[in-house]
Design a protein around this motif. Structure first.
Motif, mmCIF file in Angstrom:
data_model
loop_
_atom_site.group_PDB
_atom_site.id
_atom_site.type_symbol
_atom_site.label_atom_id
_atom_site.label_comp_id
_atom_site.label_asym_id
_atom_site.label_seq_id
_atom_site.Cartn_x
_atom_site.Cartn_y
_atom_site.Cartn_z
ATOM 1 N N THR A 184 -1.794 1.791 13.497
ATOM 2 C CA THR A 184 -3.239 2.009 13.520
ATOM 3 C C THR A 184 -3.667 2.927 12.386
ATOM 4 O O THR A 184 -3.015 3.947 12.122
ATOM 5 C CB THR A 184 -3.659 2.635 14.864
ATOM 6 N N PHE A 185 -4.755 2.567 11.713
ATOM 7 C CA PHE A 185 -5.340 3.413 10.671
ATOM 8 C C PHE A 185 -6.453 4.254 11.285
ATOM 9 O O PHE A 185 -7.265 3.752 12.072
ATOM 10 C CB PHE A 185 -5.923 2.561 9.546
ATOM 11 N N THR A 186 -6.536 5.504 10.880
ATOM 12 C CA THR A 186 -7.594 6.360 11.410
ATOM 13 C C THR A 186 -7.897 7.492 10.445
ATOM 14 O O THR A 186 -7.066 7.845 9.589
ATOM 15 C CB THR A 186 -7.189 6.951 12.781
ATOM 16 N N PHE A 187 -9.104 8.075 10.589
ATOM 17 C CA PHE A 187 -9.465 9.289 9.864
ATOM 18 C C PHE A 187 -9.292 10.475 10.811
ATOM 19 O O PHE A 187 -9.590 10.371 12.011
ATOM 20 C CB PHE A 187 -10.919 9.230 9.397
ATOM 21 N N LYS A 188 -8.815 11.569 10.273
ATOM 22 C CA LYS A 188 -8.673 12.765 11.100
ATOM 23 C C LYS A 188 -10.048 13.242 11.552
ATOM 24 O O LYS A 188 -11.023 13.181 10.799
ATOM 25 C CB LYS A 188 -7.966 13.871 10.308
ATOM 26 N N LYS A 189 -10.097 13.712 12.768
ATOM 27 C CA LYS A 189 -11.367 14.166 13.330
ATOM 28 C C LYS A 189 -11.947 15.296 12.473
ATOM 29 O O LYS A 189 -11.257 16.255 12.133
ATOM 30 C CB LYS A 189 -11.157 14.650 14.767
ATOM 31 N N GLY A 190 -13.217 15.171 12.147
ATOM 32 C CA GLY A 190 -13.883 16.178 11.324
ATOM 33 C C GLY A 190 -13.873 15.848 9.844
ATOM 34 O O GLY A 190 -14.450 16.587 9.031
ATOM 35 N N THR A 248 -2.848 8.396 9.247
ATOM 36 C CA THR A 248 -4.068 9.195 9.317
ATOM 37 C C THR A 248 -4.464 9.691 7.936
ATOM 38 O O THR A 248 -3.629 10.226 7.191
ATOM 39 C CB THR A 248 -3.863 10.407 10.247
ATOM 40 N N ALA A 249 -5.731 9.525 7.592
ATOM 41 C CA ALA A 249 -6.272 10.046 6.334
ATOM 42 C C ALA A 249 -7.150 11.253 6.632
ATOM 43 O O ALA A 249 -7.914 11.253 7.599
ATOM 44 C CB ALA A 249 -7.092 8.970 5.631
ATOM 45 N N SER A 250 -7.021 12.274 5.799
ATOM 46 C CA SER A 250 -7.841 13.474 5.972
ATOM 47 C C SER A 250 -8.307 13.957 4.613
ATOM 48 O O SER A 250 -7.603 13.826 3.612
ATOM 49 C CB SER A 250 -7.051 14.568 6.695
ATOM 50 N N MET A 251 -9.509 14.510 4.572
ATOM 51 C CA MET A 251 -10.113 15.010 3.337
ATOM 52 C C MET A 251 -10.767 16.353 3.604
ATOM 53 O O MET A 251 -11.429 16.531 4.633
ATOM 54 C CB MET A 251 -11.181 14.049 2.793
ATOM 55 N N TYR A 252 -10.608 17.297 2.674
ATOM 56 C CA TYR A 252 -11.158 18.635 2.854
ATOM 57 C C TYR A 252 -11.748 19.118 1.536
ATOM 58 O O TYR A 252 -11.167 18.909 0.465
ATOM 59 C CB TYR A 252 -10.081 19.637 3.295
ATOM 60 N N ASN A 253 -12.889 19.780 1.624
ATOM 61 C CA ASN A 253 -13.459 20.490 0.480
ATOM 62 C C ASN A 253 -12.861 21.887 0.496
ATOM 63 O O ASN A 253 -13.217 22.730 1.316
ATOM 64 C CB ASN A 253 -14.989 20.546 0.595
ATOM 65 N N THR A 254 -11.891 22.136 -0.384
ATOM 66 C CA THR A 254 -11.101 23.367 -0.305
ATOM 67 C C THR A 254 -11.847 24.600 -0.793
ATOM 68 O O THR A 254 -11.791 25.658 -0.163
ATOM 69 C CB THR A 254 -9.794 23.212 -1.101
ATOM 70 N N ASP A 255 -12.517 24.489 -1.937
ATOM 71 C CA ASP A 255 -13.149 25.679 -2.515
ATOM 72 C C ASP A 255 -14.481 25.374 -3.188
ATOM 73 O O ASP A 255 -14.974 26.176 -3.975
ATOM 74 C CB ASP A 255 -12.202 26.336 -3.528
ATOM 75 N N GLY A 256 -15.041 24.216 -2.881
ATOM 76 C CA GLY A 256 -16.279 23.818 -3.527
ATOM 77 C C GLY A 256 -16.068 23.149 -4.871
ATOM 78 O O GLY A 256 -16.972 22.513 -5.404
ATOM 79 N N LYS A 257 -14.854 23.271 -5.435
ATOM 80 C CA LYS A 257 -14.554 22.686 -6.736
ATOM 81 C C LYS A 257 -13.545 21.551 -6.635
ATOM 82 O O LYS A 257 -13.475 20.693 -7.514
ATOM 83 C CB LYS A 257 -14.013 23.756 -7.690
ATOM 84 N N ASN A 258 -12.732 21.564 -5.575
ATOM 85 C CA ASN A 258 -11.664 20.580 -5.436
ATOM 86 C C ASN A 258 -11.686 19.961 -4.045
ATOM 87 O O ASN A 258 -12.022 20.632 -3.056
ATOM 88 C CB ASN A 258 -10.298 21.223 -5.688
ATOM 89 N N ILE A 259 -11.291 18.695 -3.989
ATOM 90 C CA ILE A 259 -11.185 17.961 -2.726
ATOM 91 C C ILE A 259 -9.716 17.652 -2.477
ATOM 92 O O ILE A 259 -9.023 17.115 -3.358
ATOM 93 C CB ILE A 259 -11.989 16.648 -2.759
ATOM 94 N N LEU A 260 -9.221 17.986 -1.294
ATOM 95 C CA LEU A 260 -7.845 17.689 -0.911
ATOM 96 C C LEU A 260 -7.830 16.409 -0.087
ATOM 97 O O LEU A 260 -8.554 16.292 0.907
ATOM 98 C CB LEU A 260 -7.261 18.845 -0.096
ATOM 99 N N ILE A 261 -7.009 15.446 -0.506
ATOM 100 C CA ILE A 261 -6.852 14.169 0.213
ATOM 101 C C ILE A 261 -5.409 14.080 0.693
ATOM 102 O O ILE A 261 -4.471 14.279 -0.101
ATOM 103 C CB ILE A 261 -7.183 12.961 -0.687
#
Length: 350
Positions: free
Chosen positions: A220-226, A262-275
């Motif tokens: 199953t493919f899913t995005f992490k909650k949030g 599971t795929a997750s994405m985060y805005n780490t510091d306003g300048k970089n996105i962690l995937i």
């Protein structure tokens, strides 16, 4: 007592001349009883000994040192180096020269270790390359020989063997294309067409393109909650799609039956996105983690699994992300799963 360890050649010559002239002058004064004659003898002997000793040191010892330095640098001396040999080198103490030679020796030792390690990697790479080519080639050879020996008369066998041979030809073509791509990446020939886009949209497209393959393994493919909130990045969209496709494809190959990617994405510091792309599969032993981005490198468990691929996917991912000026990383635990992540520049909102 005077420490002669760090004396320059001139200081060493002066000290030696002084040590020689003092007892001689004292002997002359004691035998002749004339202090003026003894003083003149002291000056003459000191001066003569100084120039003699200094000349010997300059011409003999430093000629040898000059040869040592030329050997170290392995080159015909330029005008700048000749100035160094003539004016700076003679001012160095023997101890400083020893330190230079020891530093050179340590550098050579490190270079030899790197060469040995690279040679080991080269042999392993050629062995892996041979294995990757040998498997489809031998399969194609077997199918063709079987057909030539009479299987062509059976239409069902004929079609089935030709289909299998075709799949192995396709595998060879993909391998050659991946080798060509990674060669261009390593030569720095990758041209990036950067643009702003939403990273979640690309991940969704990759999920859709690999959905049939995932269904075969009940994954199953899913995005992490949030992580559903759209995040914009500034990068080469097609190259990042290639990276995510490789990572998701690997999560299917090495994930567990009935597992989850599971795929997750985060805005780490306003300048970089962690995937990050995570699976709950077999995991990778700690000893193998530093090498998983090498060409053709696979763990023993990975080799034992019947999975197709060129073995170059993660190496290509690493080069693409580094070409963007960012890095890729891995976290894994055996029996728990693997997470591979990378960062990209955040898209500036206008």
């Amino acid at each position: 007592m005077l420490n002669t360890k760090n004396l320059t050649p001139k200081q060493l010559a002066a000290f030696t001349a002084f040590v020689l002239s003092v007892p001689i002058s004292l002997g002359i004064w004691f035998l002749q009883g004339n202090w003026v004659e003894a003083a003149v003898s002291f000056v003459l002997i000191t001066t003569g000994s100084y120039f003699l000793i200094f000349t010997i040191i300059q011409q003999f010892i430093y000629r040898k040192l000059k040869l040592i330095y030329k050997f170290i640098y392995r080159t015909k001396a330029s005008k700048k180096q000749e100035m160094y040999y003539k004016h700076i080198l003679p001012q160095k103490s023997i101890d400083e020269v020893r330190q230079d030679v020891e530093a050179w020796g340590e550098q050579q030792r490190r270079e030899i270790e790197i060469l040995k390690r690279n040679e080991s990697f080269r042999k392993e790479f050629l062995q892996n390359l041979s294995h990757e080519f040998k498997t489809p080639v031998f399969a194609i050879q077997g199918y063709i020989e079987t057909l030539l020996q009479g299987a062509m008369e059976d239409p069902q066998t004929n079609a089935r063997f030709l289909q299998k041979a075709s799949r192995n030809v396709e595998r060879l073509v993909n391998l050659i294309q991946d080798l060509d791509e990674i060669s261009r990446l390593e030569r720095g020939e990758l041209k990036l067409n950067k643009q702003g886009f939403v990273i979640q949209d690309v991940v969704k497209e990759v999920f859709e393109s690999l959905s049939l393959k995932a269904e075969q393994h009940h994954i199953t493919f899913t995005f992490k909650k949030g992580c559903e909130q759209p995040l914009g990045v500034y990068a080469d969209k097609e190259k990042i799609r290639q990276v995510i496709t490789n990572l998701v494809d690997n999560s299917i190959k090495y994930g567990k039956e009935g597992g989850t990617t599971t795929a997750s994405m985060y805005n780490t510091d306003g300048k970089n996105i962690l995937i990050e792309i995570s699976d709950d599969g077999m995991g990778i032993p700690d000893a193998h983690l530093p090498r998983i981005f090498e060409r053709f490198y696979r763990t023993d468990a990975g080799r034992n699994r019947d999975v197709a691929g060129s073995g170059l996917g993660l190496a290509i991912c690493k080069h693409i992300i580094e070409a963007h000026g960012h890095s890729i990383h891995v976290r894994s635990s055996e029996g728990v799963g693997t997470t591979i992540g990378f960062t990209l520049r955040a898209r500036r909102e206008t």
